[in-house]
Design a protein around this motif. Structure first.
Motif, PDB file in Angstrom:
ATOM      1  N   VAL A 178      -3.341  -1.030  15.353  1.00 48.87           N
ATOM      2  CA  VAL A 178      -3.079  -1.096  16.961  1.00 48.87           C
ATOM      3  C   VAL A 178      -3.923   0.099  17.472  1.00 48.87           C
ATOM      4  O   VAL A 178      -3.812   1.276  16.829  1.00 48.87           O
ATOM      5  N   GLY A 179      -4.779  -0.208  18.387  1.00 48.99           N
ATOM      6  CA  GLY A 179      -5.554   0.693  19.164  1.00 48.99           C
ATOM      7  C   GLY A 179      -6.881   0.766  18.409  1.00 48.99           C
ATOM      8  O   GLY A 179      -7.789   1.755  18.827  1.00 48.99           O
ATOM      9  N   MET A 180      -7.017   0.375  17.185  1.00 44.57           N
ATOM     10  CA  MET A 180      -8.427   0.603  16.493  1.00 44.57           C
ATOM     11  C   MET A 180      -9.694  -0.540  16.888  1.00 44.57           C
ATOM     12  O   MET A 180      -9.304  -1.593  17.326  1.00 44.57           O
ATOM     13  N   ASP A 181     -11.094   0.090  17.054  1.00 45.76           N
ATOM     14  CA  ASP A 181     -11.812  -0.899  17.513  1.00 45.76           C
ATOM     15  C   ASP A 181     -12.160  -1.773  16.160  1.00 45.76           C
ATOM     16  O   ASP A 181     -11.621  -1.499  15.017  1.00 45.76           O
ATOM     17  N   VAL A 182     -13.124  -2.582  16.373  1.00 46.08           N
ATOM     18  CA  VAL A 182     -13.226  -3.651  15.215  1.00 46.08           C
ATOM     19  C   VAL A 182     -13.833  -2.929  13.935  1.00 46.08           C
ATOM     20  O   VAL A 182     -13.348  -3.132  13.053  1.00 46.08           O
ATOM     21  N   ARG A 218     -11.965  -2.714  10.335  1.00 48.68           N
ATOM     22  CA  ARG A 218     -12.367  -3.367   9.326  1.00 48.68           C
ATOM     23  C   ARG A 218     -12.309  -2.305   7.862  1.00 48.68           C
ATOM     24  O   ARG A 218     -11.955  -2.485   6.894  1.00 48.68           O
ATOM     25  N   THR A 219     -12.844  -1.003   8.255  1.00 52.16           N
ATOM     26  CA  THR A 219     -12.759  -0.090   7.479  1.00 52.16           C
ATOM     27  C   THR A 219     -11.522   0.423   6.872  1.00 52.16           C
ATOM     28  O   THR A 219     -11.363   0.644   5.702  1.00 52.16           O
ATOM     29  N   PHE A 220     -10.591   0.183   7.761  1.00 55.70           N
ATOM     30  CA  PHE A 220      -9.111   0.667   7.422  1.00 55.70           C
ATOM     31  C   PHE A 220      -8.530  -0.401   6.383  1.00 55.70           C
ATOM     32  O   PHE A 220      -7.764  -0.194   5.685  1.00 55.70           O
ATOM     33  N   LEU A 221      -8.762  -1.685   6.895  1.00 54.72           N
ATOM     34  CA  LEU A 221      -8.404  -2.738   6.044  1.00 54.72           C
ATOM     35  C   LEU A 221      -8.878  -2.629   4.836  1.00 54.72           C
ATOM     36  O   LEU A 221      -7.999  -2.721   3.623  1.00 54.72           O
ATOM     37  N   ASP A 222     -10.207  -2.215   4.608  1.00 54.99           N
ATOM     38  CA  ASP A 222     -10.505  -2.051   3.109  1.00 54.99           C
ATOM     39  C   ASP A 222     -10.042  -0.876   2.550  1.00 54.99           C
ATOM     40  O   ASP A 222      -9.544  -0.835   1.191  1.00 54.99           O
ATOM     41  N   SER A 223      -9.588   0.181   3.114  1.00 55.17           N
ATOM     42  CA  SER A 223      -9.088   1.392   2.400  1.00 55.17           C
ATOM     43  C   SER A 223      -7.483   0.825   2.000  1.00 55.17           C
ATOM     44  O   SER A 223      -7.177   1.301   0.871  1.00 55.17           O
ATOM     45  N   ILE A 224      -6.903  -0.075   2.719  1.00 54.91           N
ATOM     46  CA  ILE A 224      -5.594  -0.513   2.320  1.00 54.91           C
ATOM     47  C   ILE A 224      -5.533  -1.462   1.066  1.00 54.91           C
ATOM     48  O   ILE A 224      -4.955  -1.121   0.114  1.00 54.91           O
ATOM     49  N   LYS A 225      -6.786  -1.953   1.069  1.00 55.37           N
ATOM     50  CA  LYS A 225      -7.014  -2.848  -0.075  1.00 55.37           C
ATOM     51  C   LYS A 225      -7.142  -2.002  -1.349  1.00 55.37           C
ATOM     52  O   LYS A 225      -6.710  -2.227  -2.473  1.00 55.37           O
ATOM     53  N   ASN A 226      -7.886  -1.107  -1.126  1.00 55.66           N
ATOM     54  CA  ASN A 226      -8.239  -0.178  -2.326  1.00 55.66           C
ATOM     55  C   ASN A 226      -7.008   0.760  -2.701  1.00 55.66           C
ATOM     56  O   ASN A 226      -6.800   0.649  -3.968  1.00 55.66           O
ATOM     57  N   PHE A 227      -6.146   1.150  -1.855  1.00 53.05           N
ATOM     58  CA  PHE A 227      -4.937   1.664  -2.034  1.00 53.05           C
ATOM     59  C   PHE A 227      -4.376   0.904  -3.133  1.00 53.05           C
ATOM     60  O   PHE A 227      -3.540   1.210  -3.945  1.00 53.05           O
ATOM     61  N   ALA A 228      -4.074  -0.366  -2.652  1.00 56.99           N
ATOM     62  CA  ALA A 228      -3.081  -1.352  -3.245  1.00 56.99           C
ATOM     63  C   ALA A 228      -3.749  -1.491  -4.654  1.00 56.99           C
ATOM     64  O   ALA A 228      -3.049  -1.755  -5.508  1.00 56.99           O
ATOM     65  N   ALA A 229      -5.078  -1.651  -4.911  1.00 56.54           N
ATOM     66  CA  ALA A 229      -5.852  -1.767  -5.898  1.00 56.54           C
ATOM     67  C   ALA A 229      -5.458  -0.873  -6.898  1.00 56.54           C
ATOM     68  O   ALA A 229      -5.598  -1.123  -8.321  1.00 56.54           O
ATOM     69  N   ASP A 230      -4.964   0.368  -6.881  1.00 57.87           N
ATOM     70  CA  ASP A 230      -4.309   1.443  -7.524  1.00 57.87           C
ATOM     71  C   ASP A 230      -3.019   1.186  -8.222  1.00 57.87           C
ATOM     72  O   ASP A 230      -2.521   1.958  -8.802  1.00 57.87           O
ATOM     73  N   GLY A 231      -2.543  -0.055  -7.728  1.00 54.61           N
ATOM     74  CA  GLY A 231      -1.116  -0.322  -8.172  1.00 54.61           C
ATOM     75  C   GLY A 231       0.187  -0.022  -7.219  1.00 54.61           C
ATOM     76  O   GLY A 231       1.006   0.176  -7.611  1.00 54.61           O
ATOM     77  N   ARG A 232      -0.348   0.519  -6.183  1.00 52.42           N
ATOM     78  CA  ARG A 232       0.609   1.008  -5.165  1.00 52.42           C
ATOM     79  C   ARG A 232       1.299  -0.156  -4.405  1.00 52.42           C
ATOM     80  O   ARG A 232       0.625  -1.048  -4.295  1.00 52.42           O
ATOM     81  N   THR A 233       2.502   0.020  -4.107  1.00 52.51           N
ATOM     82  CA  THR A 233       3.314  -1.017  -3.459  1.00 52.51           C
ATOM     83  C   THR A 233       3.253  -0.723  -1.820  1.00 52.51           C
ATOM     84  O   THR A 233       3.374   0.389  -1.472  1.00 52.51           O
ATOM     85  N   ILE A 234       2.814  -1.950  -1.053  1.00 61.22           N
ATOM     86  CA  ILE A 234       2.467  -1.819   0.358  1.00 61.22           C
ATOM     87  C   ILE A 234       3.340  -2.815   1.188  1.00 61.22           C
ATOM     88  O   ILE A 234       3.576  -4.084   0.919  1.00 61.22           O
ATOM     89  N   VAL A 235       4.280  -2.238   2.110  1.00 60.53           N
ATOM     90  CA  VAL A 235       5.115  -3.207   2.885  1.00 60.53           C
ATOM     91  C   VAL A 235       4.471  -3.126   4.203  1.00 60.53           C
ATOM     92  O   VAL A 235       4.491  -1.918   4.925  1.00 60.53           O
ATOM     93  N   LEU A 236       4.044  -4.198   4.995  1.00 58.08           N
ATOM     94  CA  LEU A 236       3.231  -4.129   6.061  1.00 58.08           C
ATOM     95  C   LEU A 236       4.071  -5.104   7.111  1.00 58.08           C
ATOM     96  O   LEU A 236       4.442  -6.051   6.525  1.00 58.08           O
ATOM     97  N   THR A 237       4.075  -4.319   8.390  1.00 61.98           N
ATOM     98  CA  THR A 237       4.450  -5.335   9.595  1.00 61.98           C
ATOM     99  C   THR A 237       3.424  -5.308  10.395  1.00 61.98           C
ATOM    100  O   THR A 237       2.569  -4.329  10.690  1.00 61.98           O
ATOM    101  N   THR A 238       3.116  -6.330  11.074  1.00 65.93           N
ATOM    102  CA  THR A 238       1.987  -6.653  11.832  1.00 65.93           C
ATOM    103  C   THR A 238       2.167  -7.869  12.811  1.00 65.93           C
ATOM    104  O   THR A 238       2.740  -8.994  12.328  1.00 65.93           O
ATOM    105  N   HIS A 239       1.360  -7.675  13.872  1.00 63.01           N
ATOM    106  CA  HIS A 239       1.548  -9.035  14.855  1.00 63.01           C
ATOM    107  C   HIS A 239       0.189  -9.655  14.704  1.00 63.01           C
ATOM    108  O   HIS A 239       0.120 -10.752  15.304  1.00 63.01           O
ATOM    109  N   TYR A 240      -0.834  -8.929  13.824  1.00 66.15           N
ATOM    110  CA  TYR A 240      -2.265  -9.635  13.754  1.00 66.15           C
ATOM    111  C   TYR A 240      -2.045 -10.454  12.596  1.00 66.15           C
ATOM    112  O   TYR A 240      -2.301  -9.881  11.496  1.00 66.15           O
ATOM    113  N   LEU A 241      -1.937 -11.470  12.748  1.00 64.26           N
ATOM    114  CA  LEU A 241      -1.502 -12.679  11.340  1.00 64.26           C
ATOM    115  C   LEU A 241      -2.615 -12.790  10.724  1.00 64.26           C
ATOM    116  O   LEU A 241      -2.702 -13.076   9.449  1.00 64.26           O
TER     117      LEU A 241
END
Length: 315
Positions: A156-160, A164-187
């Motif tokens: 919320v509140g981020m520019d395009v 995009r950079t933030f979503l890539d960071s989440i993917k990288n964090f998950a790639a380390d085997g971390r568990t991520i629970v996400l709520t979003t209205h951006y389907l």
């Protein structure tokens, strides 16, 4: 290994039943999107997993422990939409402050880098933009090097570009085997990130599976096109369709019979260009799974309290 477990969980707020006996397991390493309309019960479920609310009936476990147990909570990170942090402190000062709460924290430099805030490390919170504050909350969430992280509407509140950079960071964090629970209205975010989607509606889990599985729950094809003139609903009168969206000369509809619809439109003399016929997307599946008749929408909809329990994490 099961990170979080809910068994037969109900939650009442006075006469309102926000959760109605849900069962949910979240496994280690999952990237799960918990979706639902406002008031569906998803925020209450997350509050249970964080130990911020107690179930009326049923049991909740986090790493096999009571979610309020410090041994379980110290293995979690939580990103809020808003946080009660000290606005006068700098980004690096806040990250180091939050690191001190955990037994084996991540280095401050890595947490700041994961959030893409290296240029802002010395800035006070008051000098950050809305999108930068969101990334700061992410840095605070990962500062303890958590095994599981809960992200509440993280972009919320981020520019395009930041998004995009933030979503890539989440993917990288998950790639380390971390568990991520996400709520979003951006389907589109849920579709891109999640390996598993759980849809909650009216206090019940109405769908649980991969994004492709959720989308397969909707029969029909999505037809989009531009016309040679402004469109109205009358142009589609009598045609087999489930949903119709019109914006000027552009139409988007969901139908089980795309060939019949297009044939009828051509016979009516409609000029069509930029035509696309595809399977239903996640938004259409979500709307179909959570659709209700207007007559019962107000009578039986589950209602959560106005304030999110996630806001209590830093209180």
């Amino acid at each position: 290994m099961t990170v979080a477990e809910l068994r037969g969980v109900t939650k009442r707020f006075g006469p309102v039943e926000a959760l109605k006996g849900i069962d949910l397991d979240i496994a280690e390493g999952e990237l799960l999107a918990l979706l639902g309309p406002n008031g569906a019960g998803k925020t209450t479920a997350i509050g249970m997993m964080l130990g911020l609310r107690r179930p009326s009936t049923g049991t909740v476990k986090l790493f096999g422990l009571d979610p309020a147990d410090r041994r379980a909570r110290s293995r979690c990170g939580v990103m809020l939409q808003e946080s009660g942090v000290n606005q006068a402190l700098s980004v690096s000062e806040l990250v180091n402050l939050f690191r001190a709460y955990y037994p084996n924290p991540m280095s401050a430099d890595r947490a700041i880098a994961l959030a893409g805030l290296e240029p802002e490390a010395k800035k006070p919170v008051t000098k950050l933009s809305g999108g930068q504050k969101q990334r700061l909350y992410y840095a605070l969430a990962v500062a303890g090097d958590p095994e599981v992280i809960f992200l509440d509407e993280p972009t919320v509140g981020m520019d395009v570009e930041s998004r995009r950079t933030f979503l890539d960071s989440i993917k990288n964090f998950a790639a380390d085997g971390r568990t991520i629970v996400l709520t979003t209205h951006y389907l589109d975010e849920a579709d891109e990130l999640a390996r598993r989607i759980v849809v909650v509606d009216r206090g019940l889990i109405v769908a649980d599976g991969t994004p492709d599985f959720i989308k397969s729950k909707v029969a029909g094809r999505r037809v989009t096109f531009d016309s040679d003139r402004a469109l109205t609903e009358a142009d589609f009168e009598g045609l087999p369709r489930q949903r119709l969206e019109i914006s000027g000369q552009r139409a988007k509809l969901l139908t089980d019979q795309p060939e019949d619809v297009l044939r009828a439109l051509f016979q009516r003399g409609m000029g069509i260009k930029n035509l696309s016929v595809m399977g239903a997307d996640l938004e259409e599946a979500f709307l179909a799974l959570t659709a209700h008749d207007k007559a019962d929408a107000g009578a039986s909809r589950s209602v959560e309290p106005d304030s999110s329990p996630l806001e209590e994490v830093n209180r």
